[in-house]
Enzyme design. Structure first.
Site, PDB file in Angstrom:
ATOM      1  N   CYS A 146       0.869  -1.175   0.000  1.00 32.65           N
ATOM      2  CA  CYS A 146       0.000   0.000   0.000  1.00 32.65           C
ATOM      3  C   CYS A 146       0.907   1.227   0.000  1.00 32.65           C
ATOM      4  CB  CYS A 146      -0.940  -0.005   1.206  1.00 32.65           C
ATOM      5  SG  CYS A 146      -0.112   0.222   2.795  1.00 32.65           S
ATOM      6  N   GLY A 147       0.372   2.377   0.374  1.00 30.15           N
ATOM      7  CA  GLY A 147       1.177   3.587   0.350  1.00 30.15           C
ATOM      8  C   GLY A 147       2.166   3.685   1.490  1.00 30.15           C
TER       9      GLY A 147
END
Length: 217
Positions: A146-147
């Site tokens: 994810c980020g």
């Protein structure tokens, strides 16, 4: 006398329950996230889930056959994503327009959305099923990303509980990636900045511009 004592006890319990503070929605969400993070840390520390840094990710994917699973929401992935990666979002936009949800959306926009550009989201209830459709073999090697690394920690717990046993976690998420860590990137932005939006995005662009000017001078 016993009946009277029982009545007093029941009445006391009733009043205690009336005034007992209830956990707020944010508090319940915070506790749930903390529980997921704790479970994920246990999986990672025990070796059940492998921690892989962004700089080592491509090498390990190529040599060991890991498939990159991007679990970011659509609006983050649209900015920048690794070519050939799978995409199943763990969170999706909350389309509920009930009065309570609308109030939450306004609060979210005022405190978070305006600055970060993040939408008000809800958990993708079909996450595991969608991953199973994309990767039916639960012995497959999946590198979950994810980020910032937190949402992917939640995702690896879901996947592990769903029967996937060869899981990797991208430590720190794409935010920790260097420009050359993932050479095949599509989209108009950079992976490490894809989580940034709203007003903060324009501040970032200004900082990058000033940095570029400073490097030329």
């Amino acid at each position: 006398m016993a009946l009277r004592a029982g009545h007093v006890y029941a009445s006391t319990l009733k009043h205690e329950n009336m005034y007992k503070p209830r956990l707020s929605i944010n508090r319940r969400v915070s506790l749930r996230v903390t529980a997921f993070a704790s479970s994920a840390r246990e999986l990672i520390e025990s070796g059940a889930v492998r921690s892989i840094s962004p700089k080592d990710a491509v090498s390990i994917m190529n040599s060991e056959g890991f498939q990159l699973l991007d679990i970011r929401p659509v609006w983050e992935r649209e900015k920048a994503y690794v070519s050939g990666s799978l995409h199943v979002p763990l969170f999706v936009m909350d389309t509920d327009n009930s009065p309570i949800t609308l109030l939450k959306k306004w609060v979210h926009f005022g405190y978070i959305g305006l600055w970060t550009g993040q939408y008000f989201t809800t958990t993708n209830l079909d996450f595991l099923r969608q991953v199973e459709e994309a990767v039916p073999d639960k012995e497959a090697k999946l590198l979950v990303a994810c980020g910032e690394g937190l949402r992917s920690m939640m995702a690896v717990v879901r996947l592990y509980e769903g029967g996937y046993r060869n899981l990797g976690w991208l430590a720190g998420g794409f935010n920790r990636a260097g420009d050359d860590d993932f050479p095949a990137v599509e989209g108009a932005g950079k992976l490490q900045y894809a989580t940034i939006g709203g007003v903060s995005y324009y501040f970032l662009q200004l900082l990058l511009f000033l940095q570029a000017v400073g490097n030329k001078s």
